[in-house]
Design a protein around this motif. Structure first.
Motif, PDB file in Angstrom:
ATOM      1  N   UNK A  31       0.948  -1.181  -0.034  1.00 10.75           N
ATOM      2  CA  UNK A  31       0.026   0.046   0.088  1.00 10.75           C
ATOM      3  C   UNK A  31       0.838   1.188  -0.074  1.00 10.75           C
ATOM      4  N   UNK A  32       2.016   1.322   0.867  1.00  6.50           N
ATOM      5  CA  UNK A  32       2.695   2.444   1.049  1.00  6.50           C
ATOM      6  C   UNK A  32       3.236   2.710  -0.261  1.00  6.50           C
ATOM      7  N   UNK A  47      15.077   3.314   7.480  1.00  6.41           N
ATOM      8  CA  UNK A  47      15.861   4.069   8.404  1.00  6.41           C
ATOM      9  C   UNK A  47      14.981   3.494   9.888  1.00  6.41           C
ATOM     10  N   UNK A  48      15.561   2.708  10.653  1.00  6.54           N
ATOM     11  CA  UNK A  48      14.948   2.111  11.714  1.00  6.54           C
ATOM     12  C   UNK A  48      14.460   0.839  11.457  1.00  6.54           C
ATOM     13  N   UNK A  49      15.045   0.128  10.723  1.00  2.53           N
ATOM     14  CA  UNK A  49      14.415  -1.148  10.229  1.00  2.53           C
ATOM     15  C   UNK A  49      14.234  -2.213  11.095  1.00  2.53           C
ATOM     16  N   UNK A  50      14.555  -2.156  12.225  1.00  2.00           N
ATOM     17  CA  UNK A  50      14.115  -3.116  13.284  1.00  2.00           C
ATOM     18  C   UNK A  50      14.556  -4.628  12.787  1.00  2.00           C
ATOM     19  N   UNK A 108      12.487   5.277   3.726  1.00  2.00           N
ATOM     20  CA  UNK A 108      11.163   4.919   4.448  1.00  2.00           C
ATOM     21  C   UNK A 108      11.524   4.838   5.880  1.00  2.00           C
ATOM     22  N   UNK A 109      10.591   5.642   6.875  1.00  2.00           N
ATOM     23  CA  UNK A 109      10.851   5.520   8.255  1.00  2.00           C
ATOM     24  C   UNK A 109       9.406   5.005   8.764  1.00  2.00           C
ATOM     25  N   UNK A 110       9.252   3.814   9.040  1.00  2.00           N
ATOM     26  CA  UNK A 110       8.174   3.261   9.352  1.00  2.00           C
ATOM     27  C   UNK A 110       7.847   2.888  10.712  1.00  2.00           C
ATOM     28  N   UNK A 111       6.414   2.488  11.371  1.00  2.00           N
ATOM     29  CA  UNK A 111       6.071   2.091  12.337  1.00  2.00           C
ATOM     30  C   UNK A 111       6.321   3.190  13.561  1.00  2.00           C
ATOM     31  N   UNK A 112       6.391   4.334  13.383  1.00  2.00           N
ATOM     32  CA  UNK A 112       6.593   5.266  14.333  1.00  2.00           C
ATOM     33  C   UNK A 112       8.080   5.469  14.826  1.00  2.00           C
ATOM     34  N   UNK A 113       9.106   5.353  13.867  1.00  2.00           N
ATOM     35  CA  UNK A 113      10.518   5.072  14.256  1.00  2.00           C
ATOM     36  C   UNK A 113      10.944   6.566  14.277  1.00  2.00           C
ATOM     37  N   UNK A 114      10.241   7.506  14.892  1.00  2.00           N
ATOM     38  CA  UNK A 114      10.700   8.795  14.926  1.00  2.00           C
ATOM     39  C   UNK A 114      10.391   9.607  15.988  1.00  2.00           C
ATOM     40  N   UNK A 115      11.170  10.624  16.558  1.00  2.00           N
ATOM     41  CA  UNK A 115      10.815  11.547  17.330  1.00  2.00           C
ATOM     42  C   UNK A 115      11.125  10.670  18.772  1.00  2.00           C
ATOM     43  N   UNK A 116      12.113  10.067  18.679  1.00  2.00           N
ATOM     44  CA  UNK A 116      12.722   9.116  19.977  1.00  2.00           C
ATOM     45  C   UNK A 116      13.390  10.123  20.747  1.00  2.00           C
ATOM     46  N   UNK A 117      14.134  11.273  20.429  1.00  2.00           N
ATOM     47  CA  UNK A 117      15.129  11.947  21.019  1.00  2.00           C
ATOM     48  C   UNK A 117      14.798  13.042  21.744  1.00  2.00           C
ATOM     49  N   UNK A 118      15.397  13.358  23.082  1.00  2.00           N
ATOM     50  CA  UNK A 118      14.916  14.330  23.936  1.00  2.00           C
ATOM     51  C   UNK A 118      15.466  15.601  23.476  1.00  2.00           C
ATOM     52  N   UNK A 119      16.524  15.722  22.928  1.00  2.00           N
ATOM     53  CA  UNK A 119      16.818  17.025  22.231  1.00  2.00           C
ATOM     54  C   UNK A 119      16.169  17.374  20.753  1.00  2.00           C
ATOM     55  N   UNK A 120      15.728  18.493  20.581  1.00  2.00           N
ATOM     56  CA  UNK A 120      14.693  18.798  19.522  1.00  2.00           C
ATOM     57  C   UNK A 120      15.914  18.771  18.379  1.00  2.00           C
ATOM     58  N   UNK A 142       7.538   9.146   5.760  1.00  2.00           N
ATOM     59  CA  UNK A 142       7.748   8.879   7.206  1.00  2.00           C
ATOM     60  C   UNK A 142       6.269   8.533   7.511  1.00  2.00           C
ATOM     61  N   UNK A 143       6.177   7.313   8.298  1.00  2.00           N
ATOM     62  CA  UNK A 143       4.841   6.823   8.857  1.00  2.00           C
ATOM     63  C   UNK A 143       5.013   7.066  10.364  1.00  2.00           C
ATOM     64  N   UNK A 144       4.176   8.042  10.843  1.00  2.00           N
ATOM     65  CA  UNK A 144       4.328   8.424  12.035  1.00  2.00           C
ATOM     66  C   UNK A 144       2.616   8.433  12.778  1.00  2.00           C
ATOM     67  N   UNK A 145       2.768   8.496  14.168  1.00  2.00           N
ATOM     68  CA  UNK A 145       1.482   8.517  14.828  1.00  2.00           C
ATOM     69  C   UNK A 145       0.637   9.839  14.605  1.00  2.00           C
ATOM     70  N   UNK A 146      -0.771   9.706  14.492  1.00  2.00           N
ATOM     71  CA  UNK A 146      -1.405  10.945  14.684  1.00  2.00           C
ATOM     72  C   UNK A 146      -1.607  11.338  16.333  1.00  2.00           C
ATOM     73  N   UNK A 147      -1.022  12.362  16.636  1.00  2.00           N
ATOM     74  CA  UNK A 147      -1.093  12.776  18.022  1.00  2.00           C
ATOM     75  C   UNK A 147      -2.702  12.865  18.633  1.00  2.00           C
TER      76      UNK A 147
END
Length: 251
Positions: A31-32, A47-50, A108-120, A142-147
């Motif tokens: 799909x993506x 990126x962040x292939x797990x 590709x950056x999938x499954x909310x593999x972003x926003x991990x870091x404390x420093x902006x 980038x596949x992210x969550x919807x806050x």
């Protein structure tokens, strides 16, 4: 103390998320990848292939795939999934991607593999690294969550037992300022030699809104060309889309 992302992505992570299988990954990727419209043979960086589920699915579709992750344990599992050795697996940090400029047609950056870091600056740095490794005109997804969806549908507490593995998995989820956090406790139902009876982990991700991505895509040299609410190309709706899927083009 090490940051959470250096301790949580090990063998227990694979146990917690073992229900996410290869078949589901193939369906998600099919799909993506339609959203990107890439030609066969395009060079794609995951990126962040797990555990490598999506990387292998991309490879099966005819792309030249490289998977990068910080966890040696997950990369070892990814290699097991890659039966034909088609994917190049690389140990690396998404803030300092170990590739030459312009190496890829897409990332590709999938499954909310972003926003991990404390420093902006570190999270912004991921976007800048994505731009750096893309050729001009290359695409990123980038596949992210919807806050908003997370806040509305958060399940504060869940417990399940995995009889096959002999463990109980206890998950507590909270929203703390602009972070969503998950505390995971794994308890051995029968204590095994060499294993702690109880093991605890933390996961946390920044609750970045679409406007944050608009601003930092632009400042990183990426043009935001598509925003979707799911893998199937459904238009993004801030109020109720369950995902925030974004496509950018390297300027």
């Amino acid at each position: 103390m090490k940051p959470w992302y250096e301790t949580s992505f090990g063998n227990d992570y694979m146990l917690v998320y073992k229900h996410r299988d290869m078949e589901a990954a193939r369906k998600e990727i099919e799909r993506m990848i339609t959203l990107l419209g890439l030609p066969q043979g395009a060079k794609v960086l995951d990126i962040g292939c797990g555990m490598g589920r999506h990387s292998v699915a991309l490879s099966d579709l005819g792309f030249a795939v490289t998977g990068v992750d910080l966890s040696d344990d997950l990369l070892e599992e990814a290699r097991r999934h890659d039966a034909y050795g088609e994917v190049e697996w690389i140990h690396g940090d998404m803030r300092e991607l170990p590739f030459e400029d312009g190496s890829f047609d897409a990332t590709v950056n999938l499954f909310t593999s972003f926003g991990y870091f404390a420093r902006e600056s570190d999270n912004v740095g991921v976007l800048r690294n994505i731009r750096r490794v893309l050729r001009p005109g290359g695409l990123c997804l980038i596949d992210f969550l919807n806050p908003n969806y997370v806040a509305e549908h958060l399940v504060p507490h869940s417990v399940r037992e995995d009889e096959e593995e002999g463990v109980r998995i206890d998950e507590v989820r909270t929203i703390d300022g602009d972070w969503v956090k998950k505390e995971i406790t794994i308890t051995e139902l029968v204590v095994k030699e060499g294993k702690d009876a109880k093991r605890q982990y933390m996961e946390r991700v920044r609750l970045y809104e679409l406007d944050w991505f608009r601003e930092h895509f632009a400042s990183s040299g990426l043009e935001l060309i598509g925003v979707y609410g799911n893998y199937d190309g459904t238009p993004y709706r801030e109020a109720d889309s369950n995902r925030l899927v974004m496509i950018g083009r390297a300027i």
